[in-house]
Design an enzyme around this catalytic site. Sequence first.
Site, mmCIF file in Angstrom:
data_model
loop_
_atom_site.group_PDB
_atom_site.id
_atom_site.type_symbol
_atom_site.label_atom_id
_atom_site.label_comp_id
_atom_site.label_asym_id
_atom_site.label_seq_id
_atom_site.Cartn_x
_atom_site.Cartn_y
_atom_site.Cartn_z
ATOM 1 N N PRO A 1 28.755 86.457 -23.692
ATOM 2 C CG PRO A 1 29.809 88.542 -23.553
ATOM 3 C CD PRO A 1 28.575 87.865 -24.068
ATOM 4 C CE1 TYR B 1 31.140 79.153 -16.455
ATOM 5 C CE2 TYR B 1 33.019 80.200 -17.519
ATOM 6 C CZ TYR B 1 31.686 79.849 -17.515
ATOM 7 O OH TYR B 1 30.896 80.210 -18.580
ATOM 8 C CB CYS C 1 40.070 63.772 2.332
ATOM 9 S SG CYS C 1 40.276 64.516 3.948
ATOM 10 C CD GLU C 2 37.993 63.389 -3.317
ATOM 11 O OE1 GLU C 2 38.521 62.657 -4.179
ATOM 12 O OE2 GLU C 2 36.907 63.144 -2.782
HETATM 13 C C1 LIG Z 1 28.374 78.961 -20.547
HETATM 14 C C2 LIG Z 1 27.632 79.568 -21.653
HETATM 15 C C3 LIG Z 1 28.005 80.824 -22.139
HETATM 16 C C4 LIG Z 1 29.226 81.561 -21.665
HETATM 17 O O1 LIG Z 1 30.390 80.910 -22.029
HETATM 18 P P1 LIG Z 1 31.820 81.601 -21.748
HETATM 19 O O2 LIG Z 1 32.787 80.605 -22.239
HETATM 20 O O3 LIG Z 1 31.914 81.809 -20.282
HETATM 21 O O4 LIG Z 1 31.845 82.882 -22.496
HETATM 22 C C5 LIG Z 1 27.221 81.388 -23.128
HETATM 23 N N1 LIG Z 1 26.127 80.751 -23.618
HETATM 24 C C6 LIG Z 1 25.750 79.535 -23.174
HETATM 25 C C7 LIG Z 1 24.548 78.883 -23.747
HETATM 26 C C8 LIG Z 1 26.479 78.902 -22.182
HETATM 27 O O5 LIG Z 1 26.120 77.698 -21.763
#
Ligand SMILES: *Cc1c(COP(=O)(O)O)cnc(C)c1O
Length: 423
Positions: A282, A378, A350-351
Amino acid sequence: MTLPGSPFLAYRGQDLFLDDVRLRDLTQQHGTPLYVYSKRAMLAALAPYQKALQGRAHLVCYAVKANSNLAVLQTFAQAGCGFDIVSEGELARVLAAGGSASKVVFSGVGKTRSEMATALKAGVKCFNVESTAELEVLSQVASGLGQTAHISLRVNPDVDAGTHPYISTGLKGNKFGVAHEEALATYKRAAALPGIHVAGIDCHIGSQITEIAPYLDALDRVLDLVESIEAAGITVHHMDLGGGLGITYTDETPPGADELIAQLLAKIDARGHGQREILFEPGRSLVGNAGVLLTEVMFLKPGSQKNFCVVDAAMNDLMRPALYEAYMGIVNTQLRTDAPATWDVVGPVCESGDWLGRDRSLTVQAGDVLAVLSAGAYGMTMSSNYNTRGRAAELMVDGATVHVIRSRETVQDLIRHDHLLPN
Ligand SMILES: *Cc1c(COP(=O)(O)O)cnc(C)c1O
């Protein structure tokens, strides 16, 4: 008054608090834009994962790319987590934060030879291999070093996670993983290659998933494969069921991690696979609602068609709205009593894509500090220096204590790697 997503973020009187810290106070000392995270909220998000997995072999591997600040990684390492990484750089962060390589799984479609070698020397738990070509190269690199790479194949179960096309990864047309039909043959190849030891199977179907059904569908497909792989005489020790659990940005109602895991474990047990080690990866669900981005209102530009609220945070600080048209909650850190108006909250870049929220009902004045909610995942990790803007500072609060966990970048930081031509 509590806001969607986190019980740790709430108004006390007129002021917005994260844990026991009045957010507006932080900006006076630390400036804006400013990311603020709650350590308690992160640990509270982890707890249902760990509780649901109690009593069986398991590892919760926090997906570093969601928020890779060292203090965040340190928090999860100290809570017993492993890590899901996608680059050598993320491995270095995990180690610098006190994490253990033996709890690291290495994902990603494009690992370089150098990254493979570094991860082998560090002793990562598992490579989540995404293609036959990668498997062959990993075998060469590991053999060359006199090492054995423990691997799982990331299998693509071809289920629709029902999420935004950019964050769905488990469909046939995606670049991720080995197609279900090719998985058995690829496992046989892996078992025959020098320097490779089959350790498990891996599956990650997407991100911001708000239903349990796609996970259960994917699990059935994975268990079918495990059974055929083991029938071929190859032992599959662990099952990595990926990450992707969604959070509440506005009115989504994702299941709790405890409910999701309970249903997955019930299926695993019912199909007679209860002895296997279970991994999860996660990211968003551990950190997303543990953080906010604070930004100061610079100018109000009421207009005949649109009202613009110009703030000092931009798409370079928080890319999700520009990249995915993602909705993120925006509130004033100081409740005002006059009637709200409808504003597009935009940054100085500037977008035209540089907006944080559209058509938002807000009571706002120049100088107010707004909080963009659910910004713990993110956010900072996708930030850039576009428009030669230094990245925001980051703070971690813990009760009433405030820690600076990343200093604001200066212009000197930004131009340090540029070189003038000789005269
Ligand atoms: C990004 C990613 C995650 C985490 O995804 P979430 O949506 O942030 O929980 C887990 N495993 C892999 C391989 C990923 O690329």
